[in-house]
Scaffold this motif. Sequence first.
Motif, short mmCIF file in Angstrom:
data_model
loop_
_atom_site.label_atom_id
_atom_site.label_comp_id
_atom_site.label_asym_id
_atom_site.label_seq_id
_atom_site.Cartn_x
_atom_site.Cartn_y
_atom_site.Cartn_z
N ALA A 180 0.85 -1.20 0.00
CA ALA A 180 0.00 0.00 0.00
C ALA A 180 0.89 1.25 0.00
CB ALA A 180 -0.92 -0.01 1.22
N ILE A 181 0.34 2.39 -0.39
CA ILE A 181 1.04 3.68 -0.43
C ILE A 181 0.28 4.62 0.46
CG2 ILE A 181 1.75 5.62 -1.86
CD1 ILE A 181 1.94 3.70 -4.21
N ALA A 182 0.95 5.17 1.47
CA ALA A 182 0.32 6.10 2.40
C ALA A 182 0.77 7.51 2.06
CB ALA A 182 0.69 5.73 3.83
N ARG A 183 -0.17 8.50 2.15
CA ARG A 183 0.10 9.91 1.87
C ARG A 183 -0.46 10.73 3.02
NH1 ARG A 183 -1.01 8.10 -3.39
NH2 ARG A 183 0.62 8.69 -4.90
N ASP A 184 0.21 11.79 3.38
CA ASP A 184 -0.27 12.66 4.45
C ASP A 184 -1.37 13.55 3.91
OD1 ASP A 184 1.04 14.47 2.90
OD2 ASP A 184 2.73 14.80 4.30
N ALA A 185 -1.79 14.49 4.78
CA ALA A 185 -2.89 15.38 4.40
C ALA A 185 -2.53 16.27 3.21
CB ALA A 185 -3.31 16.22 5.60
N ARG A 186 -1.19 16.51 3.00
CA ARG A 186 -0.77 17.36 1.88
C ARG A 186 -0.64 16.59 0.60
NH1 ARG A 186 2.65 18.69 6.00
NH2 ARG A 186 4.36 17.60 4.96
N GLY A 187 -0.77 15.25 0.66
CA GLY A 187 -0.66 14.40 -0.52
C GLY A 187 0.73 13.89 -0.75
N SER A 188 1.64 14.12 0.17
CA SER A 188 3.02 13.66 0.01
C SER A 188 3.11 12.22 0.47
CB SER A 188 3.98 14.53 0.83
OG SER A 188 3.93 15.86 0.39
N VAL A 189 3.90 11.40 -0.27
CA VAL A 189 4.09 9.99 0.08
C VAL A 189 4.89 9.92 1.37
CG1 VAL A 189 5.08 7.78 -0.63
CG2 VAL A 189 3.99 9.28 -2.33
N LEU A 190 4.36 9.06 2.32
CA LEU A 190 5.02 8.90 3.62
C LEU A 190 6.02 7.79 3.49
CD1 LEU A 190 1.85 9.17 5.94
CD2 LEU A 190 3.65 10.88 5.56
N ASP B 193 -3.08 12.38 13.11
CA ASP B 193 -2.91 12.85 11.72
C ASP B 193 -3.79 12.04 10.79
OD1 ASP B 193 -1.05 14.68 12.51
OD2 ASP B 193 0.72 13.49 11.91
N GLU B 194 -4.30 12.74 9.74
CA GLU B 194 -5.12 12.09 8.73
C GLU B 194 -4.20 11.58 7.64
OE1 GLU B 194 -8.35 11.57 8.77
OE2 GLU B 194 -8.68 12.65 10.65
N VAL B 195 -4.39 10.34 7.22
CA VAL B 195 -3.59 9.76 6.14
C VAL B 195 -4.52 9.13 5.14
CG1 VAL B 195 -1.53 9.41 7.57
CG2 VAL B 195 -3.25 7.61 7.41
N SER B 196 -4.01 9.01 3.87
CA SER B 196 -4.77 8.36 2.80
C SER B 196 -3.95 7.19 2.35
CB SER B 196 -5.01 9.33 1.63
OG SER B 196 -5.65 8.66 0.57
N VAL B 197 -4.57 6.01 2.25
CA VAL B 197 -3.85 4.78 1.94
C VAL B 197 -4.38 4.26 0.61
CG1 VAL B 197 -3.23 2.46 2.70
CG2 VAL B 197 -3.54 4.30 4.37
N LEU B 198 -3.45 4.01 -0.35
CA LEU B 198 -3.79 3.49 -1.68
C LEU B 198 -3.41 2.04 -1.71
CD1 LEU B 198 -4.76 3.98 -4.59
CD2 LEU B 198 -2.36 4.52 -5.19
N SER C 129 -8.83 2.54 -2.22
CA SER C 129 -8.07 3.28 -1.23
C SER C 129 -9.00 3.60 -0.06
CB SER C 129 -7.51 4.58 -1.82
OG SER C 129 -8.56 5.43 -2.24
N PHE C 130 -8.38 4.05 1.09
CA PHE C 130 -9.21 4.44 2.24
C PHE C 130 -8.45 5.50 3.01
CE2 PHE C 130 -6.48 1.06 3.68
CZ PHE C 130 -6.03 1.49 4.92
#
Length: 442
Positions: free
Chosen positions: A403-413, A423-428, A433-434
Amino acid sequence: MPATQAVSVSDAVALAKGAVSSWPTLVVNGEVSGFRGPNARSGHCYFEVKDDGASMSVIVWRGTAAKMGFQLRDGLAVQLTGKFDVYKASGKLSFVASKVEAAGEGLLRQQVAELARALEREGLMDPSRKRHVPAFCSRVCVVTSLSGSVIEDVKRTLARRNPLVEIDVVGCSVQGADAPATIVRALAVAAASRPDAVLLVRGGGSFEDLMCFNDEGLARAIAACPVPVVTGIGHEPDTTIADMVADRRASTPTAAAESVAPAIDEVERQMLQRQVRLGRAMSATLGLRRQRLDSAARLMAGSVEGDLSRRRVALDALGARRALSDPVAALRDREVDLMQTEQRLHDAIPRSLSLSAERCRQLATRLDGLAGSMLRPAEATLARLAASLDALSPLSVLARGYAIARDARGSVLKDAVALAPGDEVSVLLGDGSFDATVTKVN
């Protein structure tokens, strides 16, 4: 040489010649007698010179004679400079003159001749310089002495020959030492009145009496006079420097008056002759002009007739044109042409469409055959590139459980240190994704 010894004639003449040659140069005065010369062949002059008691033979060689400036003649008093010589062929003793000068009247003549030559060299006697004297002078001014009979002779001559001539008179002295100055003043007065000519006249007299007319100042005044000057000085043989410089020279005062005033009957006769000649010339000119006009009229008539004929033919040719004789014919011809064109167009369209359809079917068949061969290399390349792209795609990695996680700014963690609880994260994921909230950072 002993006195008793005999010698030849030649030796005797030689002895005399030698003795004479030792004599000095002499200056001899005498009177010319028996003048002979210049010799037609040699140009030398031979004569005797004498006085009351003796005479001697004289020889003047050609070169010396050319320098004298006056003419030798019998009775002329001369002064000779030269030496005696013995002519060997004849044993004659002669005086050979190396210089000849005039004496007395002859000296005056020599001076006058020298002045005449000087003025001639200046061009004062040149015919091209002299002014034209009118053939008929309507007004003349006479310059002469008022006390003599000359002025009356001139007036009578002019009145007799032509009473139409007006006469003005300016008095002056015509003899003596003061005469040249008075003549010069009289010429200036006469010229100021602007006559047709000035008559400078004087009666006869001796050479000395006429010397005032040999004055250099008078000669230059005559040459500079703005009015033509006619001279009549002395008698027929007398010629002065004033005569030489004047615009016209007459032998006597009467002849001078006659030269500027032709006889009235002669003038009348010439006028009648000229009238006749003028009438004849006018008649001849008019006849010639009439002939030229007749010839020009004939040429013009022929030219006009020819031009009209050409224009008539051109008009006939224009009138015969179909556009003028049948104006609607051009429209009918155009209508027929359009109908024929329309028919050809109707006939040509089906054939053109049939040919176009056949060509389109042929091209479609060729295109179908070429499309497969043209696309197969591209399909193979596309499949190869798709395989390479798929191998390199991160989706393939995600499909294997990553999976690929990104922070609230959309940067890859990439590091958990960048996260904090809450912190809010987005996981692809490989499929979908979720979003999640961080509760703990390990």
